[in-house]
Design a protein around this motif. Structure first.
Motif, mmCIF file in Angstrom:
data_model
loop_
_atom_site.group_PDB
_atom_site.id
_atom_site.type_symbol
_atom_site.label_atom_id
_atom_site.label_comp_id
_atom_site.label_asym_id
_atom_site.label_seq_id
_atom_site.Cartn_x
_atom_site.Cartn_y
_atom_site.Cartn_z
ATOM 1 N N LYS A 109 34.143 29.731 43.216
ATOM 2 C CA LYS A 109 33.429 29.582 42.959
ATOM 3 C C LYS A 109 32.613 31.265 43.077
ATOM 4 N N LEU A 110 33.952 32.161 42.442
ATOM 5 C CA LEU A 110 32.905 33.827 42.096
ATOM 6 C C LEU A 110 32.466 33.523 40.541
ATOM 7 N N CYS A 111 31.207 34.102 40.344
ATOM 8 C CA CYS A 111 30.098 34.217 38.985
ATOM 9 C C CYS A 111 30.198 35.839 38.869
ATOM 10 N N SER A 112 30.351 36.822 39.924
ATOM 11 C CA SER A 112 30.981 38.306 39.425
ATOM 12 C C SER A 112 31.921 38.530 39.891
ATOM 13 N N LEU A 113 31.870 40.612 40.016
ATOM 14 C CA LEU A 113 33.096 40.428 40.492
ATOM 15 C C LEU A 113 32.364 42.103 40.992
ATOM 16 N N PRO A 114 32.576 42.502 41.923
ATOM 17 C CA PRO A 114 32.217 44.036 42.609
ATOM 18 C C PRO A 114 32.415 45.516 41.722
ATOM 19 N N LEU A 115 31.648 46.012 41.704
ATOM 20 C CA LEU A 115 32.659 47.363 41.103
ATOM 21 C C LEU A 115 32.882 47.903 42.101
ATOM 22 N N GLU A 116 32.470 47.534 43.417
ATOM 23 C CA GLU A 116 33.942 48.501 43.643
ATOM 24 C C GLU A 116 35.240 47.954 43.862
ATOM 25 N N LEU A 117 35.929 46.982 43.147
ATOM 26 C CA LEU A 117 36.873 46.259 42.781
ATOM 27 C C LEU A 117 37.680 47.316 41.965
ATOM 28 N N ARG A 118 36.927 48.280 41.403
ATOM 29 C CA ARG A 118 37.704 49.751 40.646
ATOM 30 C C ARG A 118 38.414 50.534 41.449
ATOM 31 N N LEU A 119 38.371 50.147 42.867
ATOM 32 C CA LEU A 119 38.984 51.535 43.748
ATOM 33 C C LEU A 119 40.367 50.604 44.210
ATOM 34 N N ASN A 131 37.128 29.582 38.294
ATOM 35 C CA ASN A 131 35.612 30.628 38.409
ATOM 36 C C ASN A 131 34.398 30.036 37.918
ATOM 37 N N CYS A 132 33.097 30.892 37.810
ATOM 38 C CA CYS A 132 32.196 30.316 37.695
ATOM 39 C C CYS A 132 31.912 31.442 36.429
ATOM 40 N N LEU A 133 32.717 32.171 36.100
ATOM 41 C CA LEU A 133 32.463 33.397 35.126
ATOM 42 C C LEU A 133 31.689 33.213 34.119
ATOM 43 N N ALA A 151 42.624 34.810 33.489
ATOM 44 C CA ALA A 151 41.388 34.401 33.447
ATOM 45 C C ALA A 151 40.849 33.220 33.229
ATOM 46 N N GLY A 152 41.446 31.887 32.935
ATOM 47 C CA GLY A 152 41.662 30.947 32.379
ATOM 48 C C GLY A 152 40.702 30.252 33.180
ATOM 49 N N SER A 153 40.042 29.156 32.269
ATOM 50 C CA SER A 153 38.968 28.110 32.824
ATOM 51 C C SER A 153 37.722 28.628 33.832
ATOM 52 N N ASN A 154 37.300 29.514 32.874
ATOM 53 C CA ASN A 154 36.287 29.685 33.728
ATOM 54 C C ASN A 154 35.340 29.039 32.418
ATOM 55 N N ALA A 155 33.926 30.077 32.092
ATOM 56 C CA ALA A 155 33.033 29.672 31.307
ATOM 57 C C ALA A 155 33.076 30.994 30.062
ATOM 58 N N LEU A 156 34.206 31.773 29.996
ATOM 59 C CA LEU A 156 33.741 33.459 29.241
ATOM 60 C C LEU A 156 33.282 32.816 27.515
ATOM 61 N N ARG A 157 32.857 33.358 26.800
ATOM 62 C CA ARG A 157 31.933 33.392 25.207
ATOM 63 C C ARG A 157 32.645 34.889 24.439
#
Length: 274
Positions: A109-119, A131-133, A151-157
């Motif tokens: 149910k992810l709507c975002s990803l944290p900036l820390e992912l860059r690590l 997810n809910c992106l 990144a399929g099946s989200n709500a990306l525009r």
């Protein structure tokens, strides 16, 4: 162990219940892999975090919505599967596992990803499908070794322009989103080999013939009136692909051509690090 009993045991936080849930898993497995998928877990048994040499940890299809800080001890982990759980946010402890090559986050149910992912600069495969992106998090564009993005099946525009910085990216799956136009940033990524924009709302496709690395483009189930032009040898899956011509206009009318449905893709197998 019956499903009802497993659900009860998983919910009780006592050490005895955790040991019962893990059955005979008291020592580090020889293959350095632990698979607790489908065990109705509501919390990760802390005993797992003592396996410091663990390389693969599969926690798919449970009821997890958080992870313990002790997970940071698994600094040799290369594959982590958290798909089919109840995460509304990615636990920051995941971003401390700097050897991760493959991360499965789909069907949460992810709507975002944290900036820390860059690590996670060793990450090569990222699955964030279902997810809910509403937009692709820009932090994804900082994963310089990323080769596969699902990144399929989200709500990306749209897609961020920074995506072109991922020069190792070879495969991008965007099926089942809300794209009304073909993402222009993909036209500046000559190293892409597979582009999947199936099941969107794209009405016009620009030429992809200038992309020298392209091997496959999937564009089926879009309300398009043209097929994307591709270089010789590139496979297209969609309306008016190699086997059939594009429609011809006659007195302003468009002759529709009925095609068979695209064959179902193979099941998403768990990948191994390269």
């Amino acid at each position: 162990m019956g499903n009802s009993l497993k659900a009860i045991v998983a919910f009780v936080p006592s050490d005895e219940c955790q040991k019962y849930l893990l059955e005979d898993l008291e020592e580090m497995p020889v293959d350095k892999m632990v698979d607790l998928s489908g065990m109705q877990l509501r919390r990760l048994p802390l005993h797992i975090c003592s396996f410091r040499e663990l390389v693969k940890l599969y926690l798919s299809d449970n009821n997890l919505n958080h992870l313990p800080p002790e997970l940071e001890q698994l600094q040799n982990l290369q594959i982590l599967a958290l798909d089919f759980n109840n995460f509304k946010a990615l636990p920051l402890v995941v971003c401390t596992l700097k050897q991760l090559c493959i991360l499965y986050l789909g069907n949460n149910k992810l709507c975002s990803l944290p900036l820390e992912l860059r690590l996670l600069q060793n990450l090569k495969t990222l699955w964030i499908e279902s997810n809910c992106l509403q937009c692709l998090p820009e932090v994804v564009c900082e994963l310089s070794l990323l080769k596969t993005l699902h990144a399929g099946s989200n709500a990306l525009r749209t897609l961020p322009s920074q995506l072109r910085c991922l020069q190792e990216l070879r495969t991008i799956w965007l099926s089942g989103n809300l794209l009304s136009e073909f993402p222009s940033v993909l036209l500046d990524m000559p190293f892409l080999e597979v582009i999947d924009v199936d099941r969107n709302s794209i009405r016009f496709f620009p030429s992809l013939a200038h992309l020298p690395g392209l091997k496959l483009v999937i564009y089926d189930h879009n309300p398009c009136r043209n097929a994307p032009k591709v270089a010789k040898g590139v496979r297209r899956v969609g309306r008016w692909s190699e086997e059939t011509p594009e429609p011809r206009k006659r007195s302003g009318a468009v002759i529709e051509i009925t095609l068979d449905e695209k064959p179902s893709p193979p099941p998403a197998a768990k990948l191994e690090p390269e």
